[in-house]
Design a protein around this motif. Structure first.
Motif, PDB file in Angstrom:
ATOM      1  N   HIS A 190       0.832  -1.206   0.000  1.00 42.44           N
ATOM      2  CA  HIS A 190       0.000   0.000   0.000  1.00 42.44           C
ATOM      3  C   HIS A 190       0.868   1.259   0.000  1.00 42.44           C
ATOM      4  CE1 HIS A 190      -3.376   2.638   0.852  1.00 42.44           C
ATOM      5  NE2 HIS A 190      -2.686   3.163   1.851  1.00 42.44           N
ATOM      6  N   ASN A 191       0.489   2.218  -0.829  1.00 38.51           N
ATOM      7  CA  ASN A 191       1.262   3.456  -0.976  1.00 38.51           C
ATOM      8  C   ASN A 191       0.494   4.611  -0.356  1.00 38.51           C
ATOM      9  OD1 ASN A 191       2.420   5.917  -2.103  1.00 38.51           O
ATOM     10  ND2 ASN A 191       3.569   4.555  -3.455  1.00 38.51           N
ATOM     11  N   ALA A 192       0.919   5.038   0.822  1.00 37.49           N
ATOM     12  CA  ALA A 192       0.217   6.110   1.540  1.00 37.49           C
ATOM     13  C   ALA A 192       0.312   7.438   0.808  1.00 37.49           C
ATOM     14  CB  ALA A 192       0.785   6.247   2.952  1.00 37.49           C
ATOM     15  N   GLU A 193       1.400   7.656   0.069  1.00 36.42           N
ATOM     16  CA  GLU A 193       1.535   8.913  -0.682  1.00 36.42           C
ATOM     17  C   GLU A 193       0.485   8.991  -1.786  1.00 36.42           C
ATOM     18  OE1 GLU A 193       2.580  12.471  -2.456  1.00 36.42           O
ATOM     19  OE2 GLU A 193       2.968  11.708  -0.438  1.00 36.42           O
ATOM     20  N   PHE A 194       0.293   7.895  -2.526  1.00 37.42           N
ATOM     21  CA  PHE A 194      -0.721   7.896  -3.576  1.00 37.42           C
ATOM     22  C   PHE A 194      -2.115   8.087  -2.983  1.00 37.42           C
ATOM     23  CE2 PHE A 194       1.938   5.093  -6.668  1.00 37.42           C
ATOM     24  CZ  PHE A 194       2.805   6.152  -6.849  1.00 37.42           C
ATOM     25  N   GLU A 195      -2.366   7.465  -1.842  1.00 34.51           N
ATOM     26  CA  GLU A 195      -3.669   7.605  -1.209  1.00 34.51           C
ATOM     27  C   GLU A 195      -3.897   9.043  -0.762  1.00 34.51           C
ATOM     28  OE1 GLU A 195      -7.340   5.904  -0.133  1.00 34.51           O
ATOM     29  OE2 GLU A 195      -5.647   5.107  -1.298  1.00 34.51           O
ATOM     30  N   PHE A 196      -2.844   9.670  -0.215  1.00 37.91           N
ATOM     31  CA  PHE A 196      -2.964  11.068   0.186  1.00 37.91           C
ATOM     32  C   PHE A 196      -3.281  11.945  -1.020  1.00 37.91           C
ATOM     33  CE2 PHE A 196      -0.989  15.248   0.310  1.00 37.91           C
ATOM     34  CZ  PHE A 196      -1.672  15.820   1.376  1.00 37.91           C
ATOM     35  N   GLN A 197      -2.567  11.728  -2.123  1.00 35.90           N
ATOM     36  CA  GLN A 197      -2.805  12.539  -3.315  1.00 35.90           C
ATOM     37  C   GLN A 197      -4.235  12.376  -3.816  1.00 35.90           C
ATOM     38  OE1 GLN A 197       0.120  12.232  -6.427  1.00 35.90           O
ATOM     39  NE2 GLN A 197       1.815  12.036  -4.978  1.00 35.90           N
ATOM     40  N   LYS A 198      -4.759  11.162  -3.737  1.00 34.12           N
ATOM     41  CA  LYS A 198      -6.132  10.924  -4.181  1.00 34.12           C
ATOM     42  C   LYS A 198      -7.116  11.725  -3.333  1.00 34.12           C
ATOM     43  CE  LYS A 198      -8.378   7.154  -3.087  1.00 34.12           C
ATOM     44  NZ  LYS A 198      -8.776   5.728  -3.002  1.00 34.12           N
ATOM     45  N   ILE A 199      -6.930  11.697  -2.014  1.00 31.90           N
ATOM     46  CA  ILE A 199      -7.817  12.432  -1.114  1.00 31.90           C
ATOM     47  C   ILE A 199      -7.665  13.936  -1.323  1.00 31.90           C
ATOM     48  CG2 ILE A 199      -8.301  12.952   1.311  1.00 31.90           C
ATOM     49  CD1 ILE A 199      -9.286  10.218   0.361  1.00 31.90           C
ATOM     50  N   ARG A 200      -6.438  14.373  -1.431  1.00 34.18           N
ATOM     51  CA  ARG A 200      -6.171  15.809  -1.614  1.00 34.18           C
ATOM     52  C   ARG A 200      -6.822  16.300  -2.906  1.00 34.18           C
ATOM     53  NH1 ARG A 200      -3.369  19.657  -5.139  1.00 34.18           N
ATOM     54  NH2 ARG A 200      -2.390  21.221  -3.828  1.00 34.18           N
ATOM     55  N   ASP A 201      -6.662  15.556  -3.984  1.00 40.79           N
ATOM     56  CA  ASP A 201      -7.224  15.967  -5.265  1.00 40.79           C
ATOM     57  C   ASP A 201      -8.747  15.921  -5.249  1.00 40.79           C
ATOM     58  OD1 ASP A 201      -4.673  16.280  -6.098  1.00 40.79           O
ATOM     59  OD2 ASP A 201      -4.633  14.555  -7.440  1.00 40.79           O
ATOM     60  N   GLN A 202      -9.304  15.034  -4.461  1.00 41.00           N
ATOM     61  CA  GLN A 202     -10.756  14.921  -4.372  1.00 41.00           C
ATOM     62  C   GLN A 202     -11.373  16.224  -3.873  1.00 41.00           C
ATOM     63  OE1 GLN A 202     -12.019  11.588  -2.056  1.00 41.00           O
ATOM     64  NE2 GLN A 202     -14.187  12.063  -2.227  1.00 41.00           N
ATOM     65  N   TYR A 203     -10.644  16.925  -2.989  1.00 43.47           N
ATOM     66  CA  TYR A 203     -11.162  18.157  -2.394  1.00 43.47           C
ATOM     67  C   TYR A 203     -10.457  19.401  -2.922  1.00 43.47           C
ATOM     68  CZ  TYR A 203     -13.117  14.705   0.733  1.00 43.47           C
ATOM     69  OH  TYR A 203     -13.794  13.625   1.228  1.00 43.47           O
ATOM     70  N   LEU A 204      -9.698  19.257  -4.013  1.00 38.67           N
ATOM     71  CA  LEU A 204      -8.871  20.351  -4.506  1.00 38.67           C
ATOM     72  C   LEU A 204      -9.699  21.579  -4.889  1.00 38.67           C
ATOM     73  CD1 LEU A 204      -6.071  21.337  -5.253  1.00 38.67           C
ATOM     74  CD2 LEU A 204      -6.361  20.307  -7.507  1.00 38.67           C
ATOM     75  N   VAL A 205     -10.832  21.384  -5.552  1.00 43.19           N
ATOM     76  CA  VAL A 205     -11.656  22.518  -5.970  1.00 43.19           C
ATOM     77  C   VAL A 205     -12.076  23.330  -4.753  1.00 43.19           C
ATOM     78  CG1 VAL A 205     -13.841  23.208  -7.006  1.00 43.19           C
ATOM     79  CG2 VAL A 205     -12.466  21.408  -8.068  1.00 43.19           C
ATOM     80  N   TYR A 206     -12.498  22.648  -3.716  1.00 43.88           N
ATOM     81  CA  TYR A 206     -12.921  23.353  -2.518  1.00 43.88           C
ATOM     82  C   TYR A 206     -11.748  24.062  -1.863  1.00 43.88           C
ATOM     83  CZ  TYR A 206     -15.293  24.317   1.880  1.00 43.88           C
ATOM     84  OH  TYR A 206     -15.845  24.948   2.961  1.00 43.88           O
TER      85      TYR A 206
END
Length: 456
Positions: A413-429
């Motif tokens: 499991h890659n925690a960095e990729f997971e973080f980027q996914k979450i971060r990008d999910q809320y990027l517009v906000y």
């Protein structure tokens, strides 16, 4: 929100492997003051060998040169670096593949003490304070600050953020989630010793081998680096045995005789190694409910076994803790005003509401899925356990291989990729509210409503 020029003050409860890694990771952030508290009077680490699966190797190499990591570890000298063997014949049943990784980054084995010592080489001096036995934490100033209380020391100064990394028996977790740990029904017998003790035994391979049986018992044997050899044997034991044993305590000569008898009919290598071991320690395995929310009041976060008390899963217990710490590091980095626009390090500010939101979202989904998998594994284990027999065991082999062909998603499991996914999910906000965040730390009051993508 920390003010301009004001350091973010972080306290860490626990100075073991996860606590030390957390201190190391957060020390790379600008304008942060870190103090970690360890109950032992000096650096110490309980346990024997420790697996370093892909997840652990990746997290450690974020801050430590891979050459240094490999200098304390053992990876094997052939393509058969991690194999499962038939309990009686030693026949290889399964070889765990390595997917698209260069040799320096292939998973390894090492000793817990060696790993802690390596981490401490890279933690800035003075961060970890020893002989501090934590009793509880207290929120003060309308929950804007948090204090750590000790059994044997004066209370700490105020912190902006506290990380509970105090292990499976975490007093901080118990303070907020007073569920009792339960005996898992098995005891791990472990030892790490100089490899010269087993040099006379014929048939020992240079891989990491796991002997498995229809009865549920298993044994790991492997070199673990730095001239050391390790054994881990697991036996289902009654509750009466659990009550008599102490964590990380020797079972003595009588205990060794018991293990030799328990494995006498196994592949000859196994009982010979047990007999050669100078001392064996008992580890009665316990576990508790995993935290589905790793944050309390935006000021307290949990990491490692304090968050997911399971005494290991897929050899990734430490890796889970390292990934927790990495997710916190990246969440703080992401929400620092210095990371969003040009400024000076002295002007760094941190938004803990957003930090803890991103951290929790990065970790909780993966950890919940792992917890579910452990339940599935328990059901599978019951299905494949049969009385040991000398007759045809082909059905058991097939059931075992079904189980063995999983788990890579956990170990890698890659925690960095997971973080980027979450971060990008809320990027517009995040972008929409950036000005408010930079100017006053406002704009994130509705974060709780953003946990559903429909609300973005």
């Amino acid at each position: 929100m920390t003010a301009d020029g004001e350091q973010l003050k972080v306290g860490i409860v626990g100075g073991g492997i996860v606590g030390a890694y957390t201190a190391l990771a957060l020390s790379h952030l600008p304008n942060v003051s870190i103090t970690a508290y360890e109950k032992s009077p000096h650096p110490s680490e309980l346990g024997a060998w420790i697996a370093l699966p892909n997840q652990s190797i990746d997290m450690l190499s974020k801050f430590i040169p891979i050459e240094k990591i490999n200098s304390i570890a053992y990876k094997g000298t052939s393509d058969k670096e991690y194999v499962s063997r038939h309990w009686k014949t030693g026949e290889i049943l399964y070889t765990q593949p390595t997917y698209n990784r260069s040799k320096p980054f292939v998973e390894a084995r090492t000793h817990r003490v060696a790993l802690l010592n390596l981490l401490l080489e890279y933690v800035p001096p003075g961060i970890i304070q020893y002989d501090h036995k934590v009793s509880e934490v207290e929120f003060v100033k309308n929950d804007s600050k948090i204090i750590i209380h000790f059994e044997n020391q004066p209370s700490s100064s105020e912190f902006d953020l506290v990380v509970a990394a105090d292990g499976i028996y975490s007093k901080i977790r118990h303070q907020f989630n007073p569920n009792t740990l339960k005996y898992r029904g098995s005891v791990a017998y472990r030892s790490v010793f100089d490899e010269s003790y087993i040099s006379h035994i014929e048939g020992i391979s240079d891989d990491t081998s796991n002997w498995v049986s229809p009865g549920g018992k298993w044994v790991f044997l492997s070199l673990v680096g730095l001239g050391q050899y390790g054994i881990v044997a697991s036996i289902a034991e009654p509750y009466e045995t659990f009550k008599k044993l102490k964590w990380n305590k020797s079972i003595g000569d009588e205990g060794k005789k018991y293990l030799i008898e328990a494995f006498k009919d196994w592949d000859a290598v196994v009982p010979q190694v047990i007999e050669a071991v100078p001392d064996i320690l008992a580890f009665p395995l316990e576990s508790g409910n995993w935290l589905h929310n790793l944050v309390v009041k935006e000021r307290l976060v949990f990491a490692g076994d304090a968050a997911h008390p399971t005494a290991g899963a897929y050899g990734s217990g430490a890796g889970f803790g390292f990934s927790d710490a990495w997710a916190l590091y990246r969440s703080l980095q992401e929400t620092s005003s210095n990371y969003w626009y040009e400024s000076t390090p002295q002007a760094s500010k941190y938004n803990l509401k957003l930090t803890t939101f991103l951290f929790n979202e990065t970790r909780r989904h993966f950890l919940k899925r792992v917890e579910q998998q452990l339940t599935i594994d328990g059901l599978q284990s019951k299905e494949r356990i049969q009385p040991p027999t000398d007759t045809d065991d082909s059905e058991w082999r097939s059931r075992y291989l079904i189980k063995r062909h999983g788990g890579e998603w956990i170990r890698s499991h890659n925690a960095e990729f997971e973080f980027q996914k979450i971060r990008d999910q809320y990027l517009v906000y995040l972008q929409k509210n950036l000005s408010s965040f930079i100017e006053a730390g406002h704009g994130y009051e509705q974060l709780d409503e953003l946990k559903s993508a429909e609300n973005i």
